[in-house]
Scaffold this active site. Structure first.
Site, PDB file in Angstrom:
ATOM      1  N   HIS A 207       0.796  -1.236   0.000  1.00  0.00           N
ATOM      2  CA  HIS A 207       0.000   0.000   0.000  1.00  0.00           C
ATOM      3  C   HIS A 207       0.826   1.281   0.000  1.00  0.00           C
ATOM      4  O   HIS A 207       0.278   2.368  -0.057  1.00  0.00           O
ATOM      5  CB  HIS A 207      -0.940   0.021   1.206  1.00  0.00           C
ATOM      6  CG  HIS A 207      -0.228   0.283   2.506  1.00  0.00           C
ATOM      7  ND1 HIS A 207       0.474  -0.680   3.165  1.00  0.00           N
ATOM      8  CD2 HIS A 207      -0.092   1.408   3.235  1.00  0.00           C
ATOM      9  CE1 HIS A 207       1.000  -0.164   4.264  1.00  0.00           C
ATOM     10  NE2 HIS A 207       0.685   1.105   4.333  1.00  0.00           N
TER      11      HIS A 207
HETATM   12  C1  UD1 Z   1      -1.890   5.331   6.286  1.00  0.00           C
HETATM   13  C2  UD1 Z   1      -0.571   5.743   6.928  1.00  0.00           C
HETATM   14  C3  UD1 Z   1       0.460   4.630   6.715  1.00  0.00           C
HETATM   15  C4  UD1 Z   1      -0.076   3.298   7.187  1.00  0.00           C
HETATM   16  C5  UD1 Z   1      -1.406   3.018   6.488  1.00  0.00           C
HETATM   17  C6  UD1 Z   1      -2.024   1.716   6.908  1.00  0.00           C
HETATM   18  C7  UD1 Z   1      -0.076   8.133   6.877  1.00  0.00           C
HETATM   19  C8  UD1 Z   1       0.766   9.168   6.255  1.00  0.00           C
HETATM   20  N1  UD1 Z   1      -0.023   6.927   6.312  1.00  0.00           N
HETATM   21  O1  UD1 Z   1      -1.686   5.231   4.891  1.00  0.00           O
HETATM   22  O2  UD1 Z   1       1.618   4.950   7.466  1.00  0.00           O
HETATM   23  O3  UD1 Z   1       0.857   2.290   6.873  1.00  0.00           O
HETATM   24  O4  UD1 Z   1      -2.302   4.094   6.817  1.00  0.00           O
HETATM   25  O5  UD1 Z   1      -3.172   1.464   6.174  1.00  0.00           O
HETATM   26  O6  UD1 Z   1      -0.741   8.413   7.843  1.00  0.00           O
HETATM   27  N2  UD1 Z   1      -9.130   4.854   2.324  1.00  0.00           N
HETATM   28  C9  UD1 Z   1     -10.351   4.214   2.302  1.00  0.00           C
HETATM   29  N3  UD1 Z   1     -10.895   3.871   3.506  1.00  0.00           N
HETATM   30  C10 UD1 Z   1     -10.320   4.135   4.693  1.00  0.00           C
HETATM   31  C11 UD1 Z   1      -9.091   4.802   4.697  1.00  0.00           C
HETATM   32  C12 UD1 Z   1      -8.496   5.135   3.512  1.00  0.00           C
HETATM   33  O7  UD1 Z   1     -10.904   3.949   1.249  1.00  0.00           O
HETATM   34  O8  UD1 Z   1     -10.889   3.786   5.743  1.00  0.00           O
HETATM   35  C13 UD1 Z   1      -8.487   5.207   1.028  1.00  0.00           C
HETATM   36  C14 UD1 Z   1      -8.778   6.620   0.597  1.00  0.00           C
HETATM   37  O9  UD1 Z   1      -8.861   6.634  -0.792  1.00  0.00           O
HETATM   38  C15 UD1 Z   1      -7.547   7.376   1.026  1.00  0.00           C
HETATM   39  C16 UD1 Z   1      -6.458   6.328   0.834  1.00  0.00           C
HETATM   40  O10 UD1 Z   1      -7.085   5.090   1.165  1.00  0.00           O
HETATM   41  O11 UD1 Z   1      -7.338   8.534   0.298  1.00  0.00           O
HETATM   42  C17 UD1 Z   1      -5.254   6.525   1.682  1.00  0.00           C
HETATM   43  O12 UD1 Z   1      -5.614   6.651   3.063  1.00  0.00           O
HETATM   44  P1  UD1 Z   1      -4.661   7.490   4.078  1.00  0.00           P
HETATM   45  O13 UD1 Z   1      -5.158   7.396   5.463  1.00  0.00           O
HETATM   46  O14 UD1 Z   1      -4.443   8.857   3.519  1.00  0.00           O
HETATM   47  O15 UD1 Z   1      -3.275   6.764   3.941  1.00  0.00           O
HETATM   48  P2  UD1 Z   1      -2.895   5.218   3.894  1.00  0.00           P
HETATM   49  O16 UD1 Z   1      -2.350   4.930   2.552  1.00  0.00           O
HETATM   50  O17 UD1 Z   1      -3.996   4.345   4.408  1.00  0.00           O
END
Ligand code: UD1
Length: 372
Positions: A207
């Site tokens: 991811h």
């Molecule tokens: C975040 C953390 C990362 C961790 C990861 C675990 C930061 C900078 N990154 O990354 O360190 O390893 O979580 O998963 O904080 N989304 C959904 N549903 C959710 C959450 C996210 O669909 O419940 C999608 C959205 O499109 C979002 C994308 O995932 O924009 C990324 O989510 P985000 O929390 O920004 O970062 P992660 O890649 O999950």
């Protein structure tokens, strides 16, 4: 004394669970500690958040900031604004943050600017890679925290090198491993998925933006993984970000048509740990999975050029392969053709880290212990 414990994203939940439990178990004669659980809402899908709360027996958060997704600036700004209101109305003595996600850094900064003391659990991890948002979050959080709880002596040494005085550093062990050890028997009772034989499949997680956000990089990684999957079936619980990119880059159909990598929805904690415990090996770009596989003795191929958790390579089962397809293929084939790896479990990864943290935060004589 009043504490706010913060969680925001999936890897935070297994780190806060044992801290909350240890706080709950404090002896009746111990001074009163009021604890508020704040969920920033950085992760919000049932499979990324609620299912972890129920698997781990974490109570409903007292406050959910509901910040959701966005660019780093948008997400961080929403957390700063919402958490400031909470701090102003609740006036905690301490804010405890865990890990390295945006919620960790944003809540630490908010609290510190209001003069509230901050404790960081999992402090001192350093990849040296400033292209990782998590590295920036770690550096910012550690620079301002009053109390830094580390998972190993390498992390403590990193902090000392950056000028943090010994009086603020406490090597306590690893709360993520507390959770693993507490739930392992239950997780192991779950049968391997899709009727696959014990030790006869590999688990994949992917991811990191550096691996999944660029079409050429993701295509090459997936090609290498398809090659590996010709030797051993791969189960792939896909993060929503990765699933989105696979669709966007037209790679999803290729993977599904090949029928070698079984793409499934993200799993909650118990089924995921159970699956890893039954696997032959894990291929990942996660941080925490490097630690969990080391304790489980399962070979882990980390598809990143560096790690903030070098102890898992030095004494554990972790192999750094970067995101070069030839190296990923080579490392996987080597694991498949060799016998069990020798490994040791790092010091204090013994299931008692949260107890140590709670003892240090308050114990029976809070005023003495808190004047660090
Ligand atoms: C975040 C953390 C990362 C961790 C990861 C675990 C930061 C900078 N990154 O990354 O360190 O390893 O979580 O998963 O904080 N989304 C959904 N549903 C959710 C959450 C996210 O669909 O419940 C999608 C959205 O499109 C979002 C994308 O995932 O924009 C990324 O989510 P985000 O929390 O920004 O970062 P992660 O890649 O999950």
């Amino acid at each position: 004394m009043k504490l706010i414990l913060v969680a925001g994203a999936r890897p935070n939940f297994m780190k806060i669970a044992p801290i909350l439990e240890s706080l709950r178990r404090r002896p009746a004669r111990a001074p009163v500690m009021e604890v508020l659980l704040v969920h920033t809402g950085q992760h919000y899908d049932r499979k990324m958040s609620d299912d972890f709360f129920s698997d781990l027996g974490i109570p409903e958060p007292d406050i959910n900031l509901g910040v959701g997704s966005g660019s780093h600036a948008e997400q961080t700004a929403r957390i700063l604004t919402a958490f400031e209101k909470v701090c102003l109305s609740e006036r905690p003595d301490w804010v405890i943050v865990v890990g390295d996600v945006n919620s960790t850094m944003a809540c630490a900064v908010t609290a510190k600017k209001l003069g509230i003391r901050v404790a960081h659990v999992e402090a001192g991890l350093r990849s040296g890679d400033m292209s990782m948002p998590e590295e920036i979050n770690r550096l910012c959080t550690d620079a301002i925290s009053d109390l830094l709880f580390t998972t190993d002596e390498i992390a403590s040494a990193n902090l000392r090198r950056e000028g943090v005085p010994d009086s603020r550093i406490r090597f306590v062990g690893n709360t993520m491993i507390d959770t693993l050890l507490r739930h392992l028997d239950r997780a192991r009772q779950m049968a391997p998925p899709h009727g696959l034989p014990e030790g006869g499949f590999a688990v994949l997680t992917l991811h990191r933006p550096s691996n999944v956000d660029d079409c050429a990089t993701l295509s090459q990684i997936m090609e290498a993984l398809l090659d590996v999957a010709r030797r051993i079936p791969i189960i792939f619980p896909a993060h929503p970000r990765t699933l989105g990119r696979l669709k966007e880059f037209g790679l999803l159909a290729t993977i599904q048509d090949a029928g070698l990598i079984r793409l499934i929805q993200p799993l909650s904690y118990l089924p995921f740990v159970g699956m890893v415990a039954h696997a032959r090996m894990v291929l990942t770009d996660s941080g925490g999975i490097q630690e969990e596989t080391t304790v489980l003795g399962i070979p882990c191929i980390t598809m990143r050029p560096n790690t903030e958790r070098p102890i898992t390579c030095e004494i554990g089962t972790n192999i750094l392969a970067g995101n070069d397809p030839a190296r990923i293929r080579g490392a996987a084939l080597e694991v498949l053709s060799s016998g069990p790896r020798q490994f040791s479990i790092p010091e204090k990864w013994d299931g008692r880290a949260a107890e140590r943290i709670v003892e240090l935060l308050g114990g029976d004589q809070p005023s003495r212990r808190l004047d660090l």
